[in-house]
Write a protein that holds these residues in place. Structure first.
Motif, PDB file in Angstrom:
ATOM      1  N   ARG A  25       0.830  -1.213   0.000  1.00  0.00           N
ATOM      2  CA  ARG A  25       0.000   0.000   0.000  1.00  0.00           C
ATOM      3  C   ARG A  25       0.862   1.259   0.000  1.00  0.00           C
ATOM      4  N   ARG A  26       1.949   1.224   0.763  1.00  0.00           N
ATOM      5  CA  ARG A  26       2.848   2.381   0.804  1.00  0.00           C
ATOM      6  C   ARG A  26       3.495   2.605  -0.564  1.00  0.00           C
ATOM      7  N   VAL A  27       3.965   1.542  -1.182  1.00  0.00           N
ATOM      8  CA  VAL A  27       4.594   1.647  -2.502  1.00  0.00           C
ATOM      9  C   VAL A  27       3.587   2.143  -3.531  1.00  0.00           C
ATOM     10  N   ALA A  28       2.365   1.605  -3.486  1.00  0.00           N
ATOM     11  CA  ALA A  28       1.329   2.043  -4.426  1.00  0.00           C
ATOM     12  C   ALA A  28       0.989   3.514  -4.210  1.00  0.00           C
ATOM     13  N   GLY A  29       0.906   3.927  -2.962  1.00  0.00           N
ATOM     14  CA  GLY A  29       0.625   5.337  -2.660  1.00  0.00           C
ATOM     15  C   GLY A  29       1.716   6.254  -3.178  1.00  0.00           C
ATOM     16  N   ASN A  30       2.970   5.843  -3.009  1.00  0.00           N
ATOM     17  CA  ASN A  30       4.092   6.640  -3.529  1.00  0.00           C
ATOM     18  C   ASN A  30       4.040   6.726  -5.049  1.00  0.00           C
ATOM     19  N   ALA A  31       3.696   5.619  -5.693  1.00  0.00           N
ATOM     20  CA  ALA A  31       3.618   5.608  -7.158  1.00  0.00           C
ATOM     21  C   ALA A  31       2.505   6.519  -7.651  1.00  0.00           C
ATOM     22  N   VAL A  32       1.363   6.499  -6.974  1.00  0.00           N
ATOM     23  CA  VAL A  32       0.255   7.375  -7.363  1.00  0.00           C
ATOM     24  C   VAL A  32       0.648   8.834  -7.171  1.00  0.00           C
ATOM     25  N   ALA A  33       1.291   9.147  -6.047  1.00  0.00           N
ATOM     26  CA  ALA A  33       1.721  10.526  -5.791  1.00  0.00           C
ATOM     27  C   ALA A  33       2.724  10.984  -6.839  1.00  0.00           C
ATOM     28  N   ARG A  34       3.672  10.111  -7.184  1.00  0.00           N
ATOM     29  CA  ARG A  34       4.670  10.462  -8.197  1.00  0.00           C
ATOM     30  C   ARG A  34       4.008  10.670  -9.555  1.00  0.00           C
ATOM     31  N   SER A  35       3.041   9.818  -9.881  1.00  0.00           N
ATOM     32  CA  SER A  35       2.327   9.944 -11.152  1.00  0.00           C
ATOM     33  C   SER A  35       1.558  11.257 -11.212  1.00  0.00           C
ATOM     34  N   ARG A  36       0.899  11.605 -10.120  1.00  0.00           N
ATOM     35  CA  ARG A  36       0.158  12.882 -10.084  1.00  0.00           C
ATOM     36  C   ARG A  36       1.104  14.064 -10.225  1.00  0.00           C
ATOM     37  N   ARG A  37       2.256  13.988  -9.561  1.00  0.00           N
ATOM     38  CA  ARG A  37       3.230  15.080  -9.647  1.00  0.00           C
ATOM     39  C   ARG A  37       3.718  15.229 -11.086  1.00  0.00           C
ATOM     40  N   HIS A  38       4.048  14.097 -11.745  1.00  0.00           N
ATOM     41  CA  HIS A  38       4.502  14.165 -13.133  1.00  0.00           C
ATOM     42  C   HIS A  38       3.398  14.709 -14.034  1.00  0.00           C
ATOM     43  N   HIS A  39       2.171  14.311 -13.772  1.00  0.00           N
ATOM     44  CA  HIS A  39       1.045  14.789 -14.582  1.00  0.00           C
ATOM     45  C   HIS A  39       0.906  16.299 -14.452  1.00  0.00           C
ATOM     46  N   SER A  40       0.996  16.816 -13.231  1.00  0.00           N
ATOM     47  CA  SER A  40       0.861  18.264 -13.048  1.00  0.00           C
ATOM     48  C   SER A  40       2.053  19.005 -13.654  1.00  0.00           C
ATOM     49  N   GLU A  41       3.257  18.424 -13.545  1.00  0.00           N
ATOM     50  CA  GLU A  41       4.431  19.053 -14.177  1.00  0.00           C
ATOM     51  C   GLU A  41       4.266  19.087 -15.690  1.00  0.00           C
ATOM     52  N   ASN A  42       3.769  17.992 -16.257  1.00  0.00           N
ATOM     53  CA  ASN A  42       3.560  17.955 -17.710  1.00  0.00           C
ATOM     54  C   ASN A  42       2.503  18.961 -18.142  1.00  0.00           C
ATOM     55  N   ALA A  43       1.426  19.080 -17.363  1.00  0.00           N
ATOM     56  CA  ALA A  43       0.385  20.051 -17.694  1.00  0.00           C
ATOM     57  C   ALA A  43       0.950  21.467 -17.655  1.00  0.00           C
ATOM     58  N   GLU A  44       1.791  21.739 -16.659  1.00  0.00           N
ATOM     59  CA  GLU A  44       2.404  23.065 -16.559  1.00  0.00           C
ATOM     60  C   GLU A  44       3.341  23.326 -17.743  1.00  0.00           C
ATOM     61  N   LEU A  45       4.111  22.327 -18.120  1.00  0.00           N
ATOM     62  CA  LEU A  45       5.002  22.488 -19.270  1.00  0.00           C
ATOM     63  C   LEU A  45       4.214  22.738 -20.555  1.00  0.00           C
ATOM     64  N   LEU A  46       3.097  22.057 -20.697  1.00  0.00           N
ATOM     65  CA  LEU A  46       2.269  22.282 -21.877  1.00  0.00           C
ATOM     66  C   LEU A  46       1.726  23.703 -21.903  1.00  0.00           C
ATOM     67  N   LYS A  47       1.343  24.215 -20.736  1.00  0.00           N
ATOM     68  CA  LYS A  47       0.855  25.599 -20.682  1.00  0.00           C
ATOM     69  C   LYS A  47       1.963  26.579 -21.077  1.00  0.00           C
ATOM     70  N   ARG A  48       3.150  26.385 -20.490  1.00  0.00           N
ATOM     71  CA  ARG A  48       4.264  27.296 -20.764  1.00  0.00           C
ATOM     72  C   ARG A  48       4.827  27.113 -22.170  1.00  0.00           C
ATOM     73  N   GLY A  49       4.827  25.863 -22.643  1.00  0.00           N
ATOM     74  CA  GLY A  49       5.460  25.577 -23.929  1.00  0.00           C
ATOM     75  C   GLY A  49       4.583  25.839 -25.124  1.00  0.00           C
ATOM     76  N   GLY A  50       3.329  26.029 -24.921  1.00  0.00           N
ATOM     77  CA  GLY A  50       2.464  26.323 -26.052  1.00  0.00           C
ATOM     78  C   GLY A  50       1.791  25.089 -26.595  1.00  0.00           C
ATOM     79  N   ARG A  51       0.707  24.700 -25.972  1.00  0.00           N
ATOM     80  CA  ARG A  51      -0.079  23.571 -26.474  1.00  0.00           C
ATOM     81  C   ARG A  51      -0.625  23.961 -27.837  1.00  0.00           C
ATOM     82  N   GLY A  52      -0.734  22.991 -28.698  1.00  0.00           N
ATOM     83  CA  GLY A  52      -1.298  23.250 -30.007  1.00  0.00           C
ATOM     84  C   GLY A  52      -0.267  23.642 -31.038  1.00  0.00           C
ATOM     85  N   ALA A  53       1.003  23.418 -30.756  1.00  0.00           N
ATOM     86  CA  ALA A  53       2.024  23.713 -31.761  1.00  0.00           C
ATOM     87  C   ALA A  53       1.824  22.786 -32.946  1.00  0.00           C
ATOM     88  N   LYS A  54       2.121  23.282 -34.105  1.00  0.00           N
ATOM     89  CA  LYS A  54       1.950  22.480 -35.323  1.00  0.00           C
ATOM     90  C   LYS A  54       3.083  21.460 -35.442  1.00  0.00           C
TER      91      LYS A  54
END
Length: 118
Positions: A25-54
């Motif tokens: 359960r601890r390992v699964a919780g850490n994996a979920v937290a890490r996945s959420r963190r990466h997801h939010s970092e990726n969303a932020e990068l998409l905002k800053r980097g310009g989503r919709g680039a050709k």
């Protein structure tokens, strides 16, 4: 005595099983937290980097830097990407010569190959 050993073994087995479940359960919780963190970092990068680039547009520097950090952190190779400004030919440069179609090349068309076998 055998009854006491059995109860001790059963208690030990139960304790080991509970420890394993707790660890999982601890390992699964850490994996979920890490996945959420990466997801939010990726969303932020998409905002800053310009989503919709050709397709074919150069990758923004922020995304390129994040990709490089990701690869280096995992021990992956980091490809050397030329600066897009360096690769654009100026108007004064003549375009690269394309090979002529009548250059000596083998004809691998289906009709040519089929006629060869007859």
């Amino acid at each position: 005595m055998p009854s006491e050993e059995f109860e001790s073994a059963a208690a030990s087995f139960k304790r080991v099983g509970q420890d394993a479940v707790t660890h999982a359960r601890r390992v699964a919780g850490n994996a979920v937290a890490r996945s959420r963190r990466h997801h939010s970092e990726n969303a932020e990068l998409l905002k800053r980097g310009g989503r919709g680039a050709k397709p074919g547009d150069p990758t923004p520097g922020t995304l390129r830097a994040a990709a490089e950090r990701f690869r280096r952190a995992r021990g992956l190779s980091v490809p050397v990407v030329p600066d897009p400004a360096d690769s654009v030919p100026s108007r004064s440069q003549s375009p690269a010569r394309t090979p002529r179609s009548d250059d000596e090349e083998e004809d691998f068309s289906q009709m040519r190959i089929m006629k060869r076998d007859q």
